[in-house]
Each structure stands twice: as C-alpha cells, then as structure tokens.
Design an enzyme around this catalytic site. Structure first.
Site, mmCIF file in Angstrom:
data_model
loop_
_atom_site.group_PDB
_atom_site.id
_atom_site.type_symbol
_atom_site.label_atom_id
_atom_site.label_comp_id
_atom_site.label_asym_id
_atom_site.label_seq_id
_atom_site.Cartn_x
_atom_site.Cartn_y
_atom_site.Cartn_z
ATOM 1 N N LYS A 121 0.819 -1.220 0.000
ATOM 2 C CA LYS A 121 0.000 0.000 0.000
ATOM 3 C C LYS A 121 0.847 1.262 0.000
ATOM 4 O O LYS A 121 0.491 2.244 -0.635
ATOM 5 C CB LYS A 121 -0.966 -0.014 1.190
ATOM 6 N N LYS A 206 -5.145 -9.759 -6.117
ATOM 7 C CA LYS A 206 -6.371 -10.260 -5.499
ATOM 8 C C LYS A 206 -7.535 -9.304 -5.739
ATOM 9 O O LYS A 206 -7.333 -8.087 -5.904
ATOM 10 C CB LYS A 206 -6.173 -10.506 -4.006
ATOM 11 N N LYS A 209 -11.571 -4.507 -2.346
ATOM 12 C CA LYS A 209 -12.545 -3.403 -2.350
ATOM 13 C C LYS A 209 -11.878 -2.124 -2.816
ATOM 14 O O LYS A 209 -12.459 -1.336 -3.535
ATOM 15 C CB LYS A 209 -13.085 -3.184 -0.935
HETATM 16 N N1 AQP Z 1 -9.784 -11.651 -2.992
HETATM 17 C C1 AQP Z 1 -10.083 -12.274 -1.863
HETATM 18 N N2 AQP Z 1 -10.209 -13.618 -1.834
HETATM 19 C C2 AQP Z 1 -10.506 -14.265 -0.671
HETATM 20 N N3 AQP Z 1 -10.717 -13.616 0.512
HETATM 21 C C3 AQP Z 1 -10.602 -12.282 0.522
HETATM 22 N N4 AQP Z 1 -10.746 -11.345 1.485
HETATM 23 C C4 AQP Z 1 -10.529 -10.124 0.960
HETATM 24 N N5 AQP Z 1 -10.250 -10.214 -0.335
HETATM 25 C C5 AQP Z 1 -10.277 -11.541 -0.664
HETATM 26 C C6 AQP Z 1 -11.091 -11.644 2.875
HETATM 27 O O1 AQP Z 1 -12.272 -10.920 3.192
HETATM 28 C C7 AQP Z 1 -12.235 -10.535 4.582
HETATM 29 C C8 AQP Z 1 -12.498 -9.041 4.693
HETATM 30 O O2 AQP Z 1 -11.349 -8.361 4.191
HETATM 31 P P1 AQP Z 1 -11.171 -6.829 3.970
HETATM 32 O O3 AQP Z 1 -12.244 -6.078 4.626
HETATM 33 O O4 AQP Z 1 -9.761 -6.461 4.278
HETATM 34 O O5 AQP Z 1 -11.413 -6.808 2.384
HETATM 35 P P2 AQP Z 1 -10.607 -6.325 1.143
HETATM 36 O O6 AQP Z 1 -11.418 -6.609 -0.043
HETATM 37 O O7 AQP Z 1 -9.222 -6.861 1.180
HETATM 38 O O8 AQP Z 1 -10.693 -4.796 1.411
HETATM 39 P P3 AQP Z 1 -9.746 -3.647 1.164
HETATM 40 O O9 AQP Z 1 -10.403 -2.469 1.795
HETATM 41 O O10 AQP Z 1 -9.381 -3.561 -0.273
HETATM 42 O O11 AQP Z 1 -8.541 -4.066 2.010
HETATM 43 P P4 AQP Z 1 -7.083 -4.430 1.657
HETATM 44 O O12 AQP Z 1 -6.706 -3.662 0.434
HETATM 45 O O13 AQP Z 1 -6.417 -3.974 2.908
HETATM 46 O O14 AQP Z 1 -6.976 -5.911 1.475
HETATM 47 C C9 AQP Z 1 -10.855 -10.935 5.090
HETATM 48 O O15 AQP Z 1 -10.952 -12.167 5.786
HETATM 49 C C10 AQP Z 1 -10.048 -11.097 3.837
HETATM 50 O O16 AQP Z 1 -8.984 -12.019 4.003
#
Ligand code: AQP
Length: 351
Positions: A121, A206, A209
């Site tokens: 990040k 991956k 969001k």
């Molecule tokens: N691509 C994914 N595949 C499987 N599991 C996933 N998780 C997130 N992305 C994947 C899991 O979802 C839960 C919530 O995670 P989060 O709120 O951190 O979601 P995110 O999509 O990763 O959101 P952000 O805001 O983009 O966060 P960053 O960039 O920090 O990852 C978790 O259990 C996560 O493992």
C-alpha cells in the site's frame, strides 16, 4: 490452548471482521463470509465491521457512517443470524483500541515493517503520505482477535501474515507476563477453494474493495447484468486446442481463477471442474450463473432488511453489549498482567 473460558460456552470461540471500505465483493464472500455463516452454528462467534481499520485510508465522514451500516446489513443478508452469533461495530467496543496500544508496545518496529500489505500500500501512495495507522494496523487487528480469546479466525489468505503476527504477539506477551491470551489459529480455505480470489481483469492481483481495476471486481451489489458482463470479459489467454483449458495458477492465472470460482461455488476442486470444459465461453457462462445463484438471494435479503434500519440498529446495540462484556474482561486481565493499577484499586498502593 484455552486460558480463560468466558461465559459458559465450551464451543470454540470464533472472531473475524470486515472493513467497511468500498463495496464488498465475491472474494470477501468466498474467502471469508461463507465460513462465518457456516461457523456460527458450531462456534461461539463474534463478527465485527472493523470501522476503525477503515480510518487507515482517506474517506468522507458521512459516507463512512453509511458504509458501516450497509456492511452490517449485508452481513445479515449473507446469512449471519444475531440469535446465534454476535455482530457489532468495532468502534462500539473501546477495548479494541485500548488493547491495540498494549499490542503496539509488544510488537517491534522491525516486524511491522515486514508486513507485505503495508509495503504494497505504501508503494502505491508513498511512505511519506501513509498514515501511521496503516503501519500499526496489524496491532489493532491482533487486539481485535485476542480481546475475544478467539480459537479460530476465518480469513482469506491475504490475512495470513497478520494472523501470524497476532499469534507471535500473544505468545510473546504470555511468555513475558504470564498466560493471558489465547493463541489463535487461522482458518483459511485450502488453496483452490476461495482463499484468494483474483481480480478478473488482472488475475495476478487479489480481488479487493480498494482497487484501481474495478472492472475485475464482482461487487455483491452489482446488477445481474453487470456481473455477467464482468465475468464474460474476464481475462483468460490465447492458448487453444485440446488441453488448453486447465488449472495452472502460474501459467494460466485467468482461467485458473474462473475454475476456482466455479469449483468453490460447487464444492469441487478446480482440476475436476476443468475436465468438463473445452471452451472458455462455456466456462464463463457457468461461472456467471453459479455466481448469480448465490448473489441474487443475498441482494434480495439485503433489500428487505434495509427497509428496517431499527432492526439493524438493535442487532448492533445488543451485539456491542455482548462484545463489550468479553473484551473488557480480557483488557482488565492484560492491564493487570503488565502492571497497570486497576482504577479505584489499592492493591499497588501499599508500601
Ligand atoms: N480476494 C479475496 N479472496 C478471498 N478472501 C478475501 N478477502 C478479501 N479479499 C479476498 C477476505 O475478506 C475478509 C475481509 O477483508 P477486507 O475487509 O480487508 O477486504 P478487502 O477486499 O481486502 O478490502 P480492502 O479495503 O481492499 O482491504 P485491503 O486492500 O487492505 O486488502 C478478510 O478475511 C479477507 O482475508
């Protein structure tokens, strides 16, 4: 190991959270939320919308408020039942932030610097502009988990390193100050079963969001037409002929991601799914209908629950009450262990 059994439950304690940043997507559902729903009937489960984690990135205050409520509503729509699990907002339980400080004073600068998510990040936005909260975020996450004496933490594969850190911090604290925290286990889907769903347009990254490639993210609020379109346009490759459609994460990341999606939704491994297909178009059509089959009912329930915001507020209020009881007891234990004097206590003032 179970240090303290809070309440009378002998079920394994489960804790997990999701950030209210951006629109929840298929990766969240398959990597985490479906396990939350499965676990709720066989564990003593605490699930939270980690709104404090959302502050590590820029955002508008009123959008943040809406996003937290929307996420809680979505979790109910996805199948969380407040009669059997505890659902709450992280910021409603002050012990998370208080215990995070104890974790910051347990972790080293070196180990936080090694967190790949922080490095990724900051590589995007620049280290100088990164919030300190982004750096210390894994300490807050450790506090989230340890506050509940969690035995199991169902998360996607991207959280593996943070989970390891939480375990290290719990063990270090216990060794230094005596048994205080339960050392949690990560519950991550096996490889090929939804642990890491990739972006459909860039299958080397991956699905996330906060992404700069939204065309490759299947949002749980996307219209059925958009979901079909995104899956139809998913990047594959140009290999053709017999054997071209196969599962190989390294050399065929796009096709492998689609096979993994379909396998996860059907309860099959991706290699077996591949045996049924010779054409990418047929595979994509089946992925789209399997995705719609799970997403459309969630959207329908989301619309129904959204009509009753008082219900959601009640769930969160009562969730916070239960969560506060457990987390504040753990915090008191940790404060006592490190030698902080209990408020109103006289035990340390006898000299
Ligand atoms: N691509 C994914 N595949 C499987 N599991 C996933 N998780 C997130 N992305 C994947 C899991 O979802 C839960 C919530 O995670 P989060 O709120 O951190 O979601 P995110 O999509 O990763 O959101 P952000 O805001 O983009 O966060 P960053 O960039 O920090 O990852 C978790 O259990 C996560 O493992």
């Amino acid at each position: 190991m179970r240090v303290v059994i809070s309440g009378d439950s002998t079920l394994p304690r489960v804790l997990s959270g999701i950030q209210p940043t951006g629109e929840p997507h298929l990766g969240n559902l398959l990597g985490a939320l479906r396990y939350w729903v499965e676990d709720q009937s066989r564990g003593d489960c605490f699930y939270c919308v980690v709104d404090l984690h959302g502050l590590t990135v820029a955002g508008d205050a009123s959008e943040r408020r809406t996003a937290s409520i929307t996420m809680a509503t979505l979790l109910l729509a996805a199948g969380l039942d407040p009669d059997v699990c505890t659902l709450f907002l992280q910021s409603h339980v002050p012990a998370h932030s208080q215990l995070a400080w104890i974790m910051e004073c347990t972790a080293s600068y070196g180990e936080l610097s090694r967190m790949t998510q922080f490095k990724d990040k900051t590589a995007k936005g620049g280290e100088q502009a990164s919030r300190v909260g982004l750096f210390t975020y894994p300490c807050l996450m450790a506090a989230d988990i340890l506050a509940y004496d969690a035995d199991r933490v169902p998360v996607g594969d991207d959280q593996r390193q943070h989970l390891e850190l939480a375990r290290d911090l719990a063990q270090r604290f216990n060794t230094t100050y005596g048994d205080t925290f339960v050392v949690p286990e990560a519950a991550i889907a096996p490889p090929g079963r939804g642990a890491r769903i990739m972006n459909l347009q860039d299958p080397t990254r991956k699905m996330s969001k906060t992404t700069d490639n939204p065309g490759g993210v299947v949002g749980l609020f996307d219209s059925p037409g958009d979901i079909e379109r995104k899956i139809k346009r998913a990047v594959t490759d140009t290999e053709a002929g017999p054997g071209a459609l196969r599962y190989d994460r390294e050399t065929k990341p796009g096709v492998s991601n689609l096979l993994e999606l379909l396998g996860t939704l059907r309860g099959n491994d991706p290699e077996t799914v591949a045996l049924d297909y010779t054409r990418y178009g047929d595979l994509k059509a089946d992925v789209a209908s399997a995705v719609l089959e799970v997403v459309e009912p969630i959207q329908q329930r989301f619309r129904e629950i959204s009509k009753d915001p008082d219900y959601v507020a009640d769930v969160l209020r009562s969730g916070a009450r239960s969560a506060n009881k457990v987390a504040s007891a753990t915090l008191r234990r940790a404060y006592r262990a490190v030698g902080l004097v209990a408020a109103g206590g006289t035990d340390a003032i006898r000299w």
